[in-house]
Design a protein around this motif. Structure first.
Motif, short mmCIF file in Angstrom:
data_model
loop_
_atom_site.label_atom_id
_atom_site.label_comp_id
_atom_site.label_asym_id
_atom_site.label_seq_id
_atom_site.Cartn_x
_atom_site.Cartn_y
_atom_site.Cartn_z
N ARG A 1 0.98 -1.22 0.04
CA ARG A 1 -0.13 0.18 0.11
C ARG A 1 0.92 1.13 0.05
N GLU B 1 1.85 -3.48 -8.26
CA GLU B 1 1.36 -4.60 -7.19
C GLU B 1 0.59 -3.92 -5.91
N ASP C 1 -2.01 -2.57 -3.48
CA ASP C 1 -3.41 -2.79 -3.62
C ASP C 1 -4.23 -1.41 -3.69
N SER C 2 -3.55 -0.35 -3.14
CA SER C 2 -4.19 0.99 -3.23
C SER C 2 -3.34 2.13 -3.02
N HIS D 1 -0.44 1.99 -12.40
CA HIS D 1 -1.45 1.53 -11.23
C HIS D 1 -2.70 1.69 -11.83
N ARG E 1 -5.81 0.56 -10.38
CA ARG E 1 -6.88 0.46 -9.46
C ARG E 1 -7.26 2.02 -9.20
N THR F 1 -10.85 -2.01 6.17
CA THR F 1 -9.71 -2.36 5.41
C THR F 1 -8.68 -2.83 6.35
#
Length: 718
Positions: free
Chosen positions: A3, A60, A62-63, A247, A249, A624
């Protein structure tokens, strides 16, 4: 967990990278002309330390969570479109009149009281851009006057002719019944479809602020419309920067309500002060995991000093009518107080009082403090810290910023010392004392205004300068314990990485849950629960739109409660989401009374005045994964002395006449549970611990530090 979270401040851009078991912090100077440059520079330091490429990190993680100052900067610079306001006929003067207090909101007490020199801010919506339309709703949402649609069309055409590029629709009592506001939006779109006006935003006030209060609610919608373009373009550019680096996402944006959401579910107004709010969120999580009890959050950066409270028992502190820039708004914003006190705060001679004054003006990041040697011609708090010996000129910010002691001394001599008739060291001591006392006074006022005493709290000191001034603040206010949290120099960025997906919706109402005249409790539970259910549905829709499953969505019910017509209002977190019986209602009343007693003293409760609910608020969220802080505090039975310092140098302290020999340590050389007794300085790549005489520092995990006051004669705790 992989992250990235970032917090952009006025001076530094802070970045926190979680890459599996590696936690990496990085800082870079804020690039105001293009915030993505500072973000890329900070992230570049982080991924180099992990040993991976930028593309791999971006692909890689996630956010990417982002707390930004775009909205704040846009307000300061007054960058925004021409906004047209449509309101109920007869209420066109609500914004110009601004409750008769617009001249003072957003100013310090000193200038607020200066009535002869009072000046209102330049209006975002000037009077010619305000149009009244014929319609009226009652306070209960009943239609008193049907919307005159021909009148609406005529007023919209007038505003367009006058140059309106964005529309705000704020009709009286629309929070109770928004039908007319919704119809006005339809009429605007029918008159001027997108192919004619482009992407002109239409902001409905009842969707921005759910509480009554026509002026504050309308101001909220106006600011949201004014910031919409700058935020959309700025954040879209940042998201494009992520896309270009692999990225894919959605970018997450931190909200000042204490959560985050995707860019497509974020209002511009929700991003104001999002960085400091992220720090308060991290503080709340840390307090819960370490059983710290009551804590006062203090974030001292390069430009400002932010204060927040985290109290045991589920009490939530919101600003009910926060002031953003010079305008009162009406949105659920986590409460914080901001002072113009930071490392870049400018020190000067106060001719009126014949002493030193510090802030609120700041040297920022460009040119920055004089010691940065980038052309700054003002003495600052950082220059004072350097002259007093606390900073290492060749090892500041991990050696990335070389400090010029000669330049700092020259500016101090010219701007502060010479007018006072003292030398530079004495002037630097005065600046250190002044800034510490200003911050301590801010904390004391905040605590006592809410019914608390400083000794009931632990000071949580973070931000780039938090560990450097923590002991001075605690000495001035009488606090005995200070925790410098892990990754304290970028703690707000850590908080951004720990936030849940969150949307808050609220409904303003007048609900008497205990009538002191008839001694009757509320018994219409169905009506109450119907309001809660409606707010939950709105939050659920927000989260489902972002791709979250219904089973992952949770709701938290909060009520703003007060005794009778008192001004003191408490936000109570209810342990359940529905009230179905008198027994459950009595539990709520007991919880409210307990929280009230903690704040204002047991026995101050006044149920004889009746008990009211003014606002029903539902926080809808998706949990989360979070960082774990359970091992942050050093175990008391493992404490042991630290090894000898790497060097000893002379430093100057406020309560000591001459130089004091001070041990200097490297944080990477110290293990958890090691004790450093003051006076001492502990240096890391991103921050400096100052352990003043009479204090000791116990090292915790991840660079955390536990500061406690000691008896200077015996070396033991008092």
């Amino acid at each position: 967990m992989q992250r990235v979270s970032v917090d952009i401040g006025g001076t530094f851009t802070d970045c926190f990278l979680v890459w599996g078991d590696d936690y990496v912090s990085a800082k870079a100077l804020t690039t105001h002309q293009n915030l993505a440059l500072g973000f890329n520079a900070a992230l570049g330091q982080a991924f180099e330390e992990v040993g991976v490429s930028l593309e791999e990190v971006m692909r890689e993680v996630d956010s990417v969570r982002y707390a930004t100052t775009l909205g704040t900067n846009a307000l300061i610079e007054r960058r925004g479109p021409a906004v047209g306001l449509i309101t109920t006929a007869g209420f066109e003067s609500s914004i110009p009149l601004s409750r008769g207090r617009g001249y003072g909101e957003g100013l310090s007490d000193r200038y607020r009281k200066d009535l002869p020199m009072a000046e209102r801010p330049a209006p975002i919506v000037p009077i010619p851009m305000i149009a009244g339309v014929r319609e009226r709703m009652s306070e209960r949402g009943e239609v008193i006057m049907t919307l005159d649609e021909d009148d609406v069309r005529a007023q919209v055409r007038t505003l367009v002719d006058r140059g309106a590029q964005a529309f705000v629709v704020s009709l009286v009592n629309s929070v109770v019944n928004p039908a007319h506001e919704l119809r006005v939006e339809e009429l605007i779109r029918s008159e001027y479809p997108e192919h004619m006006l482009g992407s002109a935003p239409i902001i409905l006030a009842h969707l921005v602020a759910g509480r009554k209060g026509e002026y504050a609610r309308t101001s909220s919608a106006i600011l949201d419309a004014f910031l919409h373009k700058a935020m959309y373009l700025g954040l879209s550019t940042l998201e494009l920067n992520l896309r270009e680096n692999g990225h894919e996402r959605p970018m997450q944006v931190v909200h000042n309500s204490g959560g985050m959401a995707q860019l497509n579910s974020t209002d511009a107004l929700q991003t104001i002060h999002s960085g400091p709010v992220a720090g308060i969120g991290a503080s709340e999580h840390l307090a819960a995991e370490t059983d710290l009890g009551n804590i006062v959050c203090s974030d001292m950066g390069g430009t400002s000093f932010d204060i927040g409270l985290v109290v045991e028992g589920g009490v939530k502190f919101y600003d009910f009518n926060p002031v953003i820039d010079r305008w009162m708004v009406n949105i659920p914003m986590v409460h914080l107080v901001t002072l113009g006190a930071g490392g870049g705060s400018i020190a000067r001679y106060d001719r009126l009082r014949r002493t030193v004054a510090v802030g609120p003006e700041s040297a920022g990041s460009d040119p920055g403090p004089a010691c940065y040697d980038k052309g700054g011609r003002e003495a600052t708090v950082t220059d004072a810290d350097l002259l007093l010996g606390y900073l290492e000129p060749d090892n500041y910010a991990g050696g990335r910023i070389a400090l010029s002691e000669k330049r700092a001394a020259a500016m101090f001599k010219r701007n502060v010392a010479k007018p006072l008739g003292i030398d530079e060291i004495a002037a630097a001591k005065l600046v250190k004392q002044k800034i510490d006392h200003d911050m301590a006074n801010g904390i004391a006022q905040e605590l006592r205004a809410r019914g608390y005493e400083p000794r009931q709290f632990t000071l949580l000191a973070y931000g780039g300068n938090g560990a450097l001034h923590a002991c001075g603040i605690a000495n001035a206010i009488g606090i005995e314990k200070v925790l410098v949290p892990p990754f304290s120099s970028i703690f707000s960025a850590v908080g951004a990485g720990n936030m849940d997906q969150l949307h808050i919706h609220e409904r303003s109402l007048y609900l008497q849950i205990y009538d002191s005249v008839t001694r009757a409790l509320l018994d219409d539970f169905d009506a109450f629960n119907a309001i809660v259910e409606g707010l939950e549905a709105r939050g659920r829709a927000d989260l489902q739109r972002q791709g979250y499953a219904d089973g992952d969505i949770e709701h938290r019910l909060e009520l703003d409660m007060r005794y009778g017509n008192q001004l003191a209002q408490t936000a109570v977190v209810v342990g359940r989401n529905r009230i179905t019986s008198s027994a459950e209602l009595l539990e709520l009343i007991e919880l409210f009374g307990r929280d009230y007693g903690k704040r204002f003293g047991e026995g101050s409760q006044a149920p004889e005045a009746g008990i009211r609910v003014n606002t029903i608020r539902v926080a809808s969220y998706v949990r989360t994964p979070k960082l774990q802080f359970k091992k942050v505090l050093p175990a008391a039975d493992r404490l042991r002395p630290a090894p000898e310092p790497v060097e000893r140098r002379a430093c100057h302290f406020v309560d000591h006449d001459g130089p004091v020999e001070t041990g200097f340590y490297r944080l990477e050389d110290l293990e958890p549970a090691m004790l450093v007794t003051g006076p001492a300085v502990v240096v890391s790549e991103s921050m400096t611990f100052l352990v003043e005489p009479g204090w000791r520092l116990a090292i915790g995990d991840y660079g955390a530090g536990w500061l406690e006051r000691v008896d200077t004669n015996s070396g033991e705790r008092p």
